[in-house]
Each structure stands twice: as structure tokens, then as C-alpha cells.
Enzyme design. Structure first.
Site, PDB file in Angstrom:
ATOM      1  N   GLN A 187      -0.188 -12.632   2.467  1.00 44.41           N
ATOM      2  CA  GLN A 187       0.241 -11.720   1.391  1.00 44.41           C
ATOM      3  C   GLN A 187       1.504 -10.954   1.772  1.00 44.41           C
ATOM      4  O   GLN A 187       2.278 -10.542   0.911  1.00 44.41           O
ATOM      5  CB  GLN A 187      -0.866 -10.712   1.050  1.00 44.41           C
ATOM      6  CG  GLN A 187      -2.055 -11.301   0.318  1.00 44.41           C
ATOM      7  CD  GLN A 187      -3.165 -11.697   1.254  1.00 44.41           C
ATOM      8  OE1 GLN A 187      -2.915 -12.078   2.400  1.00 44.41           O
ATOM      9  NE2 GLN A 187      -4.395 -11.633   0.794  1.00 44.41           N
ATOM     10  N   ASP A 228      -8.840  -0.987  -0.429  1.00 44.20           N
ATOM     11  CA  ASP A 228      -9.710  -1.653  -1.404  1.00 44.20           C
ATOM     12  C   ASP A 228     -10.894  -0.787  -1.781  1.00 44.20           C
ATOM     13  O   ASP A 228     -11.430  -0.897  -2.882  1.00 44.20           O
ATOM     14  CB  ASP A 228     -10.184  -3.009  -0.863  1.00 44.20           C
ATOM     15  CG  ASP A 228      -9.099  -4.038  -1.124  1.00 44.20           C
ATOM     16  OD1 ASP A 228      -8.091  -4.023  -0.394  1.00 44.20           O
ATOM     17  OD2 ASP A 228      -9.231  -4.798  -2.098  1.00 44.20           O
TER      18      ASP A 228
HETATM   19  O1  MRU Z   1      -7.386  -9.945  -0.520  1.00 39.48           O
HETATM   20  P1  MRU Z   1      -6.361  -9.170  -1.276  1.00 39.48           P
HETATM   21  O2  MRU Z   1      -5.014  -9.799  -1.259  1.00 39.48           O
HETATM   22  O3  MRU Z   1      -6.814  -8.815  -2.672  1.00 39.48           O
HETATM   23  O4  MRU Z   1      -6.247  -7.811  -0.467  1.00 39.48           O
HETATM   24  C1  MRU Z   1      -5.375  -6.820  -0.904  1.00 39.48           C
HETATM   25  C2  MRU Z   1      -5.324  -5.643  -0.004  1.00 39.48           C
HETATM   26  O5  MRU Z   1      -5.999  -5.564   0.995  1.00 39.48           O
HETATM   27  C3  MRU Z   1      -4.463  -4.513  -0.446  1.00 39.48           C
HETATM   28  O6  MRU Z   1      -3.948  -3.820   0.649  1.00 39.48           O
HETATM   29  C4  MRU Z   1      -5.317  -3.561  -1.289  1.00 39.48           C
HETATM   30  O7  MRU Z   1      -5.888  -4.215  -2.367  1.00 39.48           O
HETATM   31  C5  MRU Z   1      -4.570  -2.387  -1.752  1.00 39.48           C
HETATM   32  S1  MRU Z   1      -3.276  -2.686  -2.904  1.00 39.48           S
HETATM   33  C6  MRU Z   1      -3.790  -2.002  -4.375  1.00 39.48           C
END
Ligand code: MRU
Length: 332
Positions: A187, A228
């Protein structure tokens, strides 16, 4: 990229930018029922707690459009909630849409209106987060971020990237962002780097293992990550690897900030140990873009998130201000 280009609803369909195709292709998916939207959340065509929350709200609205029987709507709600167990915003949205719509005269209208309001609220909140957080950034700062907590992950300005976007727009000079690659799904290198490149914010992608090296060298002045789920005692669930960055930051006397809207705080969860951590499949680790990069017969362990204890967190930035992690109980 405008915030409404990541996800929006039109004529009961959810239209979203397919994040699995970035940074190579800009492709949009049109999802016409709650099942398709739930599948897109599970398959991570969209991701990031905020965007997951918006999609879940719209999926609930689709369920209200599809069914009038409460039993079927509740089944759909359970299915949507089973897609990504860690992101608090998902449950915040399914409950908000369900309880507002169920008591309304026109349920379908109320469901869509509520789902739209979640998106609008994220846009407002992330602007406030950006403004509070930008005050922490000084000219010449090296900033480390993990995963993607930008506009793709939550509408408006993003969460962890919001302070950076706003500081840059304010004209703060010589800001430089260290972007953790963020294995296994990349990501950071695929999404955060793409976002920063769009607006020409100076940055470099580093492998996840290099963060300590740059901290030790004095190149990192501050760390911003998203969340999250945040428990009542200020522990934070975020992308796997966040915990070790926080420990390294403390060891190197670097302030470590978590940015998230208050909808990510789960007051029912007393400590981080109560947060359910999503385990994902082995392919994400064994393969990169469908190509095997590991020994095929070895087992794989793949937790998607970890818990950073509150003691490693300097502050939590929400739309209401910057909070000490152990003060959430009195402020929310
Ligand atoms: O697995 P993902 O790509 O959904 O994880 C995203 C994250 O860990 C972000 O840092 C988190 O959602 C915060 S951004 C609103």
C-alpha cells in the site's frame, strides 16, 4: 485526484476506483447490489478504514433498496460486517445506516441519505485532522508514514497524509516523506507514493526494514500513521508493522502520531487486546502480482494489522484536536 473520484454512489450503484489496479491503471468498478459491494470490500478493490466504512454504508443502503424484510436486511448486514473484521469504521457505518433507516418512514431514502452523510463527514473530519496535524510539521522535516492512509483510504485529505498535504499547501519548505513499502500488499509503494507523486510532494519509497536505519541517522523528525480501530485506553490497531515503527520511534526520541476520525474510536473495546485482527491468505505473501516469490511448500502467517500500545503514541489527532492517548475516555 478529487475526493469524490475514489468512491461515490449513483442511481443505487456504488462506483469505485479499483485500488488493486493502482498505480498502473485507473479503472472504475460499478457495483449494483450489496453482495457485489461486500465482495469488493473483502477482495480489497477498495481499502483503508475510512473508504471501507463509506463502502459498507452504501452496501447497507443497497440492501435497503433490495429488500423490505428486516430479516433479509439483517442477513445482508452480517455479510457486510464479515468482510473486514478490524476496521471500526465498517461497523460504525453499518450500524448508523441500519438504525437510522429502520426507524424512518421512508427507509430506502433514509439509508442512502445516511450513507452519503458518512462520506461527507469524513471529508470534513480529514480537513480538520490535517489542520491540527500540520501545526506539528516544521520546515525541513523528514516524515515517516506506513501503509496508505491518504485520500484513497479515507475521503477528503486522508488521515495520516492530511497533515502532510496541508503543511505542503501552506508552503512549509523542504518537507520529505519516507514511504514504507508496506509488504505484503504494498500500500505504501503502490498507493501512498502514487498519491504524493500526484501533487509533487518530495518522497522516497523505503523497504519496511529501512525505517529504523533512517530514524537512527536523524532523518526522521516525526511519524504519522492512520488507524483501523482505537480502543478506549488509546491502543491502536493499524497495518502490520506499525507497532515496530512506534517502538523504533520511541527508542530514537521521535514523536509518533496516529491520525483518525473519531468514528475509528471504539469505546466498547477497553484495550487493544480485545481488537480482532484480520488474518489474510497465504498468496499475498507467497506471490507478488501473481508471480511466486517464495518457497511454495512453506506455510505462511499473514496478520493484516498489529496493536501499538498507547505508551508508544505521542498523540492521537482527530477532527476535535490532538489528544493524549490515555485521555480518550474523558473526551469521547
Ligand atoms: O489493509 P488496509 O489497506 O485496508 O489497511 C489500511 C490501513 O492500515 C490504514 O493505515 C488505516 O486504514 C487507516 S487509513 C484511514
Amino acid at each position: 485526484m478529487k475526493s469524490n473520484e475514489v468512491i461515490y454512489a449513483k442511481n443505487s450503484a456504488v462506483i469505485l476506483l479499483d485500488q488493486t489496479k493502482l498505480p498502473f491503471d485507473l479503472e472504475y468498478l460499478t457495483l449494483t447490489n450489496y453482495r457485489e459491494t461486500a465482495r469488493a470490500i473483502r477482495n480489497m478493490n477498495l481499502r483503508g478504514a475510512g473508504t471501507v466504512g463509506v463502502a459498507a454504508g452504501y452496501a447497507m443502503a443497497q440492501a435497503f433498496s433490495e429488500f423490505s424484510e428486516i430479516e433479509k436486511i439483517l442477513q445482508a448486514k452480517a455479510e457486510i460486517e464479515s468482510t473486514r473484521p478490524t476496521a471500526q469504521n465498517l461497523f460504525y457505518s453499518t450500524n448508523l445506516v441500519y438504525f437510522r433507516a429502520i426507524s424512518a418512514k421512508n427507509r430506502v431514502k433514509a439509508a442512502w441519505k445516511t450513507a452519503d452523510s458518512i462520506l461527507k463527514s469524513d471529508i470534513r473530519s480529514t480537513k480538520m485532522i490535517g489542520e491540527f496535524g500540520a501545526e506539528l510539521i516544521e520546515d525541513g522535516f523528514g516524515i515517516l508514514t506506513h501503509c496508505n492512509a491518504g485520500k484513497l483510504a479515507i475521503q477528503g485529505y486522508g488521515s495520516a497524509l492530511a497533515p502532510i498535504y496541508i503543511a505542503f499547501a501552506q508552503g512549509k519548505k523542504d518537507i520529505f516523506v519516507f514511504v514504507d513499502e508496506t509488504r505484503p500488499r504494498l500500500q505504501g509503494s503502490r498507493l501512498t507514493a502514487w498519491e504524493l507523486a500526484q501533487v509533487k510532494i518530495p518522497h522516497a519509497i523505503i523497504v519496511d526494514n529501512a525505517a529504523g536505519y533512517y530514524m537512527q541517522k536523524g532523518k526522521v523528525n516525526i511519524v504519522f500513521v492512520g488507524a483501523d480501530r482505537i480502543s478506549a485506553n488509546g491502543d491502536v490497531a493499524n497495518k502490520i508493522g506499525t507497532y515496530e515503527k512506534a517502538v523504533l520511534a520511541k527508542e530514537n526520541n521521535i514523536p509518533f502520531y496516529v491520525a483518525a476520525p473519531s468514528s475509528t474510536i471504539d469505546m466498547k473495546c477497553k484495550t487493544g487486546s480485545e481488537i480482532k485482527i484480520e488474518e489474510r491468505g497465504s498468496k499475498e505473501v507467497r506471490e507478488v502480482f501473481g508471480k511466486l516469490v517464495a518457497n511454495e511448500t512453506s506455510d505462511v502467517l499473514n496478520p493484516a494489522f498489529d496493536i501499538t500500545p498507547a505508551k508508544f503514541i505521542t498523540g492521537i489527532i482527530t477532527e476535535k484536536g490532538i489528544h493524549k492517548p490515555d485521555e480518550l475516555n474523558t473526551e469521547f
